[in-house]
Motif scaffolding. Structure first.
Motif, short mmCIF file in Angstrom:
data_model
loop_
_atom_site.label_atom_id
_atom_site.label_comp_id
_atom_site.label_asym_id
_atom_site.label_seq_id
_atom_site.Cartn_x
_atom_site.Cartn_y
_atom_site.Cartn_z
N LYS A 69 24.29 16.94 -2.00
CA LYS A 69 25.12 15.81 -2.44
C LYS A 69 25.42 14.82 -1.33
O LYS A 69 25.69 13.66 -1.60
N LEU A 70 25.41 15.25 -0.08
CA LEU A 70 25.75 14.34 1.02
C LEU A 70 24.65 13.31 1.28
O LEU A 70 24.91 12.22 1.74
N GLU A 71 23.41 13.67 0.99
CA GLU A 71 22.30 12.74 1.18
C GLU A 71 22.15 11.89 -0.08
O GLU A 71 22.07 12.42 -1.18
N CYS A 72 22.14 10.58 0.10
CA CYS A 72 22.01 9.68 -1.04
C CYS A 72 20.64 9.85 -1.70
O CYS A 72 19.62 9.67 -1.03
N PRO A 73 20.59 10.17 -3.00
CA PRO A 73 19.31 10.32 -3.67
C PRO A 73 18.61 8.99 -3.92
O PRO A 73 17.45 8.95 -4.29
N TYR A 74 19.31 7.89 -3.72
CA TYR A 74 18.76 6.56 -3.96
C TYR A 74 18.09 5.96 -2.72
O TYR A 74 17.04 5.37 -2.81
N CYS A 75 18.76 6.11 -1.55
CA CYS A 75 18.19 5.50 -0.34
C CYS A 75 17.93 6.50 0.78
O CYS A 75 17.35 6.14 1.80
N GLY A 76 18.37 7.76 0.61
CA GLY A 76 18.04 8.81 1.56
C GLY A 76 18.93 8.90 2.80
O GLY A 76 18.68 9.73 3.66
N THR A 77 19.96 8.08 2.91
CA THR A 77 20.82 8.14 4.09
C THR A 77 22.02 9.05 3.83
O THR A 77 22.30 9.43 2.70
N ILE A 78 22.71 9.40 4.89
CA ILE A 78 23.95 10.17 4.79
C ILE A 78 25.04 9.33 5.42
O ILE A 78 25.39 9.47 6.58
N ARG A 79 25.51 8.36 4.65
CA ARG A 79 26.62 7.48 5.08
C ARG A 79 27.54 7.31 3.89
O ARG A 79 27.19 6.67 2.92
N LEU A 80 28.71 7.92 3.98
CA LEU A 80 29.64 7.93 2.86
C LEU A 80 30.69 6.84 3.02
O LEU A 80 31.22 6.64 4.11
N ARG A 81 30.99 6.14 1.94
CA ARG A 81 32.07 5.14 1.91
C ARG A 81 33.32 5.88 1.43
O ARG A 81 33.49 6.14 0.25
N ILE A 82 34.21 6.22 2.38
CA ILE A 82 35.39 7.02 2.07
C ILE A 82 36.64 6.20 2.29
O ILE A 82 36.90 5.75 3.41
N PRO A 83 37.45 5.99 1.25
CA PRO A 83 38.69 5.22 1.39
C PRO A 83 39.67 5.92 2.34
O PRO A 83 39.62 7.13 2.51
N GLU A 84 40.58 5.15 2.91
CA GLU A 84 41.54 5.69 3.87
C GLU A 84 42.43 6.78 3.27
O GLU A 84 42.67 7.80 3.89
N ASN A 85 42.90 6.58 2.06
CA ASN A 85 43.79 7.55 1.41
C ASN A 85 43.03 8.37 0.37
O ASN A 85 43.43 8.46 -0.78
N VAL A 86 41.95 9.00 0.79
CA VAL A 86 41.08 9.75 -0.12
C VAL A 86 41.82 10.95 -0.71
O VAL A 86 42.61 11.59 -0.04
N GLU A 87 41.57 11.19 -1.99
CA GLU A 87 42.13 12.32 -2.74
C GLU A 87 40.95 13.13 -3.29
O GLU A 87 39.83 12.62 -3.36
N PRO A 88 41.16 14.38 -3.70
CA PRO A 88 40.05 15.18 -4.24
C PRO A 88 39.29 14.51 -5.38
O PRO A 88 38.08 14.67 -5.49
N HIS A 89 39.95 13.72 -6.21
CA HIS A 89 39.32 13.08 -7.37
C HIS A 89 38.82 11.66 -7.08
O HIS A 89 38.37 10.98 -7.99
N THR A 90 38.85 11.22 -5.82
CA THR A 90 38.40 9.88 -5.45
C THR A 90 36.87 9.79 -5.54
O THR A 90 36.17 10.63 -4.97
N PRO A 91 36.33 8.79 -6.25
CA PRO A 91 34.87 8.61 -6.28
C PRO A 91 34.38 8.11 -4.93
O PRO A 91 34.99 7.25 -4.31
N ILE A 92 33.26 8.68 -4.47
CA ILE A 92 32.67 8.33 -3.18
C ILE A 92 31.29 7.74 -3.42
O ILE A 92 30.52 8.23 -4.24
N SER A 93 30.99 6.67 -2.70
CA SER A 93 29.68 6.03 -2.84
C SER A 93 28.97 5.96 -1.49
O SER A 93 29.56 6.18 -0.44
N CYS A 94 27.70 5.63 -1.54
CA CYS A 94 26.88 5.47 -0.34
C CYS A 94 27.26 4.17 0.36
O CYS A 94 27.33 3.12 -0.28
N GLU A 95 27.49 4.23 1.64
CA GLU A 95 27.83 3.04 2.42
C GLU A 95 26.65 2.07 2.47
O GLU A 95 26.85 0.86 2.49
N ASP A 96 25.43 2.56 2.48
CA ASP A 96 24.26 1.69 2.61
C ASP A 96 23.88 0.98 1.31
O ASP A 96 23.68 -0.23 1.31
#
Length: 73
Positions: free
Chosen positions: A10-37
């Protein structure tokens, strides 16, 4: 367990192959995470942390520190 030298699943983006997560400052367990790239949705924060821990977490080559993946050693 996966090869301890690489993160995958799950950490590797299946779309572009990078491992760069866009994580909000106040992340919660149910927060959606997207690829930074490419911006594609990767999963919920809790799912991604669980996958990271399953792959070795702090016992492996990488660790998550304040929402950033850091290489150990």
């Amino acid at each position: 367990m996966a090869d301890a030298q690489y993160l995958n699943h799950k950490l590797e983006c299946p779309y572009c192959g990078t491992i760069r997560l866009r994580i909000p400052e106040n992340v919660e367990p149910h927060t959606p995470i997207s690829c930074e790239d490419c911006g594609e949705h990767l999963g919920m924060w809790d799912e991604l942390q669980t996958d990271f821990e399953r792959q070795g977490g702090t016992n492996g080559v990488f660790r998550i520190d304040k929402g950033r993946i850091k290489r150990l050693a």
